[in-house]
Design an enzyme around this catalytic site. Structure first.
Site, mmCIF file in Angstrom:
data_model
loop_
_atom_site.group_PDB
_atom_site.id
_atom_site.type_symbol
_atom_site.label_atom_id
_atom_site.label_comp_id
_atom_site.label_asym_id
_atom_site.label_seq_id
_atom_site.Cartn_x
_atom_site.Cartn_y
_atom_site.Cartn_z
ATOM 1 N N LYS A 71 0.825 -1.211 0.000
ATOM 2 C CA LYS A 71 0.000 0.000 0.000
ATOM 3 C C LYS A 71 0.854 1.254 0.000
ATOM 4 O O LYS A 71 1.791 1.372 0.774
ATOM 5 C CB LYS A 71 -0.917 -0.008 1.227
ATOM 6 C CG LYS A 71 -2.014 1.038 1.181
ATOM 7 C CD LYS A 71 -3.069 0.732 2.236
ATOM 8 C CE LYS A 71 -4.152 1.778 2.334
ATOM 9 N NZ LYS A 71 -4.656 2.324 1.091
ATOM 10 N N GLY B 170 6.352 0.825 5.926
ATOM 11 C CA GLY B 170 7.286 -0.099 5.271
ATOM 12 C C GLY B 170 7.451 0.214 3.796
ATOM 13 O O GLY B 170 8.560 0.195 3.258
ATOM 14 N N CYS B 171 6.337 0.519 3.145
ATOM 15 C CA CYS B 171 6.372 0.800 1.707
ATOM 16 C C CYS B 171 7.121 2.100 1.423
ATOM 17 O O CYS B 171 7.813 2.223 0.422
ATOM 18 C CB CYS B 171 4.956 0.863 1.154
ATOM 19 S SG CYS B 171 4.086 -0.704 1.348
ATOM 20 N N THR B 172 6.971 3.064 2.330
ATOM 21 C CA THR B 172 7.670 4.339 2.173
ATOM 22 C C THR B 172 9.174 4.128 2.324
ATOM 23 O O THR B 172 9.964 4.624 1.516
ATOM 24 C CB THR B 172 7.155 5.362 3.210
ATOM 25 O OG1 THR B 172 5.755 5.559 2.970
ATOM 26 C CG2 THR B 172 7.881 6.689 3.097
ATOM 27 N N ALA C 246 10.423 2.353 -0.840
ATOM 28 C CA ALA C 246 10.422 3.229 -2.010
ATOM 29 C C ALA C 246 11.517 4.285 -1.907
ATOM 30 O O ALA C 246 12.224 4.563 -2.880
ATOM 31 C CB ALA C 246 9.050 3.899 -2.159
#
Length: 157
Positions: free
Chosen positions: A42, A47-49, A52
């Site tokens: 998402k 975590g995704c931030t 990325a």
């Protein structure tokens, strides 16, 4: 359902998706170039931030190796565009809302939170060589260390 999807050495499954910045990413469009397709659950979650931003920092080195990086999530385009702008993510973030691409790569899996089972995106990455074959697969990726692992594998291509 996990464990399906391509194996190392197999041809990368076909895809074409809308991506941030008004782009479209497709297997055809990447022919002859190595690329990393990474699946994340998402946009704009911790975590995704981290993942990325780590990839964005490594982008000059990855680009120097001729590697294109594409992030894929089940989010629709508006939250993806917002995420890309907020963190200055220059690489394409693709939208796979019907998770067709995730299913082809075996990353749409049963997950469990607080005892509830649901289907969701497994944080996984696929390094594809210039011939369109899967060179390396990472499953259940740790967001912090991922960019360094990718860089090392891309140097070996």
């Amino acid at each position: 359902m996990s464990g399906t999807g391509p194996v190392e050495g197999a041809p990368a499954p076909d895809f074409s998706m809308p991506a941030s910045g008004g782009r479209t990413v497709s297997l055809d469009g990447l022919r002859g170039k190595p690329f990393l397709l990474y699946f994340y659950p998402k946009a704009d979650t911790p975590g995704c931030t981290k993942q990325a931003c780590g990839i964005q920092e490594a982008l000059p080195q990855l680009g120097g190796l001729g590697l294109t990086v594409i992030g894929v999530s089940p989010d629709k385009m508006p939250p993806i565009e917002k995420f890309a702008q907020k963190y200055g993510l220059e690489f394409p973030l693709a939208s796979d809302p019907d998770h067709k691409v995730a299913e082809a790569y075996g990353t749409w899996v049963e997950k469990s939170m607080y005892g509830k089972k649901y289907m969701g995106m497994e944080r996984s990455s696929f390094l594809v060589d210039a011939e369109g074959r899967v060179a390396k697969i990472w499953r259940k990726v740790k967001p912090e260390a991922h960019a360094a692992e990718v860089l090392k594998a891309a140097q070996a291509l």
